[in-house]
Enzyme design. Structure first.
Site, short mmCIF file in Angstrom:
data_model
loop_
_atom_site.label_atom_id
_atom_site.label_comp_id
_atom_site.label_asym_id
_atom_site.label_seq_id
_atom_site.Cartn_x
_atom_site.Cartn_y
_atom_site.Cartn_z
N HIS A 141 -8.13 -6.37 -3.07
CA HIS A 141 -7.82 -6.89 -1.74
C HIS A 141 -8.27 -5.94 -0.64
O HIS A 141 -8.47 -6.36 0.51
CB HIS A 141 -6.34 -7.25 -1.61
CG HIS A 141 -5.40 -6.10 -1.49
ND1 HIS A 141 -4.62 -5.67 -2.54
CD2 HIS A 141 -5.08 -5.32 -0.44
CE1 HIS A 141 -3.86 -4.66 -2.13
NE2 HIS A 141 -4.13 -4.42 -0.86
N ASP B 253 -6.27 -7.55 -9.30
CA ASP B 253 -6.44 -6.80 -8.05
C ASP B 253 -7.01 -5.41 -8.32
O ASP B 253 -6.34 -4.39 -8.19
CB ASP B 253 -5.09 -6.71 -7.32
CG ASP B 253 -5.24 -6.22 -5.88
OD1 ASP B 253 -6.37 -6.25 -5.35
OD2 ASP B 253 -4.22 -5.82 -5.29
N GLN C 199 2.57 -0.38 3.71
CA GLN C 199 1.28 -0.76 4.28
C GLN C 199 0.43 0.48 4.53
O GLN C 199 0.91 1.50 5.02
CB GLN C 199 1.46 -1.52 5.59
CG GLN C 199 1.97 -2.93 5.43
CD GLN C 199 3.45 -3.04 5.66
OE1 GLN C 199 4.11 -2.06 5.93
NE2 GLN C 199 3.97 -4.25 5.55
N GLY C 200 -0.83 0.39 4.18
CA GLY C 200 -1.74 1.53 4.30
C GLY C 200 -1.96 2.25 3.00
O GLY C 200 -2.87 3.06 2.87
N ASP C 201 -1.10 1.99 2.00
CA ASP C 201 -1.22 2.66 0.70
C ASP C 201 -2.03 1.88 -0.31
O ASP C 201 -2.32 2.38 -1.41
CB ASP C 201 0.18 2.92 0.12
CG ASP C 201 0.95 3.97 0.90
OD1 ASP C 201 0.32 4.94 1.35
OD2 ASP C 201 2.17 3.82 1.07
N SER C 202 -2.39 0.64 0.00
CA SER C 202 -3.14 -0.20 -0.93
C SER C 202 -4.32 0.53 -1.55
O SER C 202 -5.03 1.28 -0.87
CB SER C 202 -3.68 -1.44 -0.22
OG SER C 202 -2.70 -2.42 -0.10
#
Length: 269
Positions: free
Chosen positions: A78, A124, A214-217
């Site tokens: 993603h 993913d 959020q931001g760690d993906s």
């Protein structure tokens, strides 16, 4: 599944059955600030040299990645939605998101799992082939036979530049935390049909408080010093009974190995 689901990269809104899925991305097109590891502590890329920033062409970090060979970086599928090799950079050895140090390398090729459609469907995983070798130490990754690493209660380490609380401000420094692996049965109890046991593994405290956000993906889930998962999604951040969901890398290790074995084209950085 109900409520607010994050896909842990940029604050990306991904439609899913009855829920707004936010990949744990920090993409430049995000509508909210990226977020770092919740309930963790600051660390450095000197301590974890295999952790990479994935940035846009202007070096704005929007996801994390893991160096598994000098020219290969594992991340989340993603994270690569809408991206091209020209639009992406990988930065190694940079502890701070707004730093100017480290090594910046262009991307030669992006491989995204051909079955990927959205985070809650699984698959993913993506692999970036760099145009030049990174001068940083890679980490080993699990093989398809290493399924015992996901035993419930096993301690796992997460790393990233995401926010320190749900919908909070961005962390400038790399952060890390440890979380226990959650049993498949417990994770299914949290996410129902959204949890695909063959492709996903959960990690987090039942009481919440420690999690990726959020931001760690795309960043690593490390177990026993080996890359075992990829930060993928979850409902909110650090909520009780809503553990983080990670790509189960044993399922994809054969595909990753094939990408690692492929060679980059010669190209200047």
């Amino acid at each position: 599944m109900s409520g607010f689901v994050r896909a842990r990269g940029t604050f990306a809104a991904l439609a899913t059955a009855g829920a707004a899925v936010t990949a744990l991305l920090a993409a430049p097109s995000a509508v909210a600030a990226p977020q770092p590891v919740v309930g963790g502590s600051t660390t450095t890329t000197g301590a974890y040299p295999f952790v990479m920033q994935i940035t846009d062409a202007s070096q704005n970090q929007f996801c994390g990645g893991t160096l598994v060979s000098p020219t290969k970086v594992v991340t989340a599928a993603h994270c690569m939605a809408g991206e091209t090799p020209r639009s992406v950079r990988v930065v190694g050895g940079r502890t701070y998101r707004n730093g100017t140090d480290g090594t910046v390398v262009r991307v030669d090729r992006i491989w995204v799992h051909p079955g990927y459609t959205r985070v809650t469907d699984g698959d993913d995983v993506a692999v970036l082939t760099l145009s030049a070798p990174m001068p940083h130490t890679p980490v080993k990754y699990v093989s398809s036979s290493d399924t015992s690493v996901y035993a419930a209660g096993t301690t796992a380490r997460v790393l990233g530049w995401g926010t320190t609380r749900e919908n909070g401000a961005a962390s400038q420094q790399l952060r890390t935390a440890t979380v226990p692996v959650v049993s498949d049965a417990s994770c299914r109890g949290s996410y129902g049909s959204g949890f695909v046991a063959s492709d996903m593994v959960c990690a987090g405290l039942a009481s919440g408080g420690v999690d990726t956000c959020q931001g760690d993906s795309g960043g690593p889930l490390v177990i026993g010093g080996v890359l075992a998962g990829i930060t993928s999604w979850g409902e909110g951040c650090a909520r009780a009974g809503q553990p983080g969901v990670y790509s189960r890398l044993t399922t994809f290790s054969g595909l990753v190995a094939a990408q690692v074995a492929s060679q980059p084209r010669a190209r200047d950085t």
